[in-house]
Design an enzyme around this catalytic site. Structure first.
Site, PDB file in Angstrom:
ATOM      1  N   CYS A  93      74.480 -47.437 -48.548  1.00  0.00           N
ATOM      2  CA  CYS A  93      75.917 -47.480 -48.130  1.00  0.00           C
ATOM      3  C   CYS A  93      76.480 -46.496 -47.291  1.00  0.00           C
ATOM      4  O   CYS A  93      76.094 -46.123 -46.137  1.00  0.00           O
ATOM      5  CB  CYS A  93      76.693 -48.233 -49.114  1.00  0.00           C
ATOM      6  SG  CYS A  93      77.896 -49.255 -48.445  1.00  0.00           S
ATOM      7  N   HIS A 178      74.040 -51.727 -52.617  1.00  0.00           N
ATOM      8  CA  HIS A 178      74.253 -50.810 -53.676  1.00  0.00           C
ATOM      9  C   HIS A 178      73.064 -50.923 -54.845  1.00  0.00           C
ATOM     10  O   HIS A 178      73.468 -51.711 -55.979  1.00  0.00           O
ATOM     11  CB  HIS A 178      75.512 -50.833 -54.286  1.00  0.00           C
ATOM     12  CG  HIS A 178      76.583 -50.121 -53.488  1.00  0.00           C
ATOM     13  ND1 HIS A 178      77.183 -48.885 -53.739  1.00  0.00           N
ATOM     14  CD2 HIS A 178      77.299 -50.530 -52.547  1.00  0.00           C
ATOM     15  CE1 HIS A 178      78.115 -48.537 -52.818  1.00  0.00           C
ATOM     16  NE2 HIS A 178      78.330 -49.594 -52.171  1.00  0.00           N
ATOM     17  N   GLU A 180      71.925 -49.438 -57.081  1.00  0.00           N
ATOM     18  CA  GLU A 180      72.437 -48.908 -58.290  1.00  0.00           C
ATOM     19  C   GLU A 180      73.496 -49.549 -59.111  1.00  0.00           C
ATOM     20  O   GLU A 180      73.770 -49.209 -60.391  1.00  0.00           O
ATOM     21  CB  GLU A 180      72.951 -47.424 -58.089  1.00  0.00           C
ATOM     22  CG  GLU A 180      74.340 -47.168 -57.476  1.00  0.00           C
ATOM     23  CD  GLU A 180      74.511 -47.494 -55.798  1.00  0.00           C
ATOM     24  OE1 GLU A 180      73.247 -47.973 -55.413  1.00  0.00           O
ATOM     25  OE2 GLU A 180      75.541 -47.493 -55.315  1.00  0.00           O
TER      26      GLU A 180
END
Ligand code: GLN
Length: 205
Positions: A93, A178, A180
């Site tokens: 991002c 994202h 994560e």
């Protein structure tokens, strides 16, 4: 993978350390995923934190704030030098924006910030990502960029609405979304495998 092909610094997998730029953004979420994969991590805030790293993650956050922090801490030149020397880098991002031609210039792409529309701050999508097995990737996009231009050395690994959201140039991987935050580790494993750092315990069976 043999121990000799593991790292450009010729360390064993077991001693690999992945730096996570920790000036701003969701760096802790990246650290959690990497730790879960058995990889050592180090928060990077100043140039000395880059010493001896085997790979680096540039997290999501705000690219304007992160750029100011990188310049303030004198990280711009060391990051460019490490990238030129072949350090594997993973940008997500805002981290993708940081890598582009207008910022660190490590990845031969132009990006558009907040590309999916100002009102639409966040959305989720599922799609196949070239090189990642096990079915579609479920992705969270938060005020996400997309790639508007790319050079010949860059390959597109996934698109959403006809726009590249995952690109790779050698050992540099950049995602608009994202990974994560979705509770899955396939994208981190994919990066570690590009970097030659995937611990045997984290390999897909
Ligand atoms: N919109 C942010 C930027 O332009 C990126 C958002 C994110 O990293 N989730 O930097």
């Amino acid at each position: 993978m043999s121990a000799t092909s593991v790292s450009h610094r010729a360390q064993g997998v077991g001693s690999a350390v992945v730096g996570v730029l920790a000036l701003q953004g969701d760096f802790e979420a990246h650290e959690r995923v990497l730790t879960g994969l058995g990889v050592g991590t180090r928060q990077v805030r100043v140039p000395a934190d880059l010493d001896g790293l085997d790979a680096l993650v540039l997290p999501g956050g705000e690219s304007t704030v992160m750029t100011l922090g990188v310049e303030r801490e004198g990280l711009t030149a060391p990051l460019r030098e490490l990238a030129a020397g072949g350090l594997p880098i993973f940008g997500t991002c805002a981290g993708m924006i940081m890598l582009d031609r207008d910022h660190l210039g490590i990845l031969d792409v132009a990006t558009q910030r907040n590309a999916f529309g100002r009102q639409l701050h966040s959305f989720e999508a599922s799609f196949r990502l070239a090189g990642v097995s096990g079915g579609p990737v479920h992705a969270i996009f938060i005020r996400a960029p997309w790639v508007t231009e790319l050079g010949p050395a860059v390959s597109v690994l996934a698109e959403v609405d006809g726009h590249p959201v995952a690109v790779r140039q050698g050992r540099v991987l950049a995602l608009s979304f994202h990974p994560e935050l979705t509770g899955e580790d396939r994208l981190h494993r994919f990066f570690l495998s590009l970097a030659g750092l995937l611990p045997a315990s984290a390999k897909e069976t």
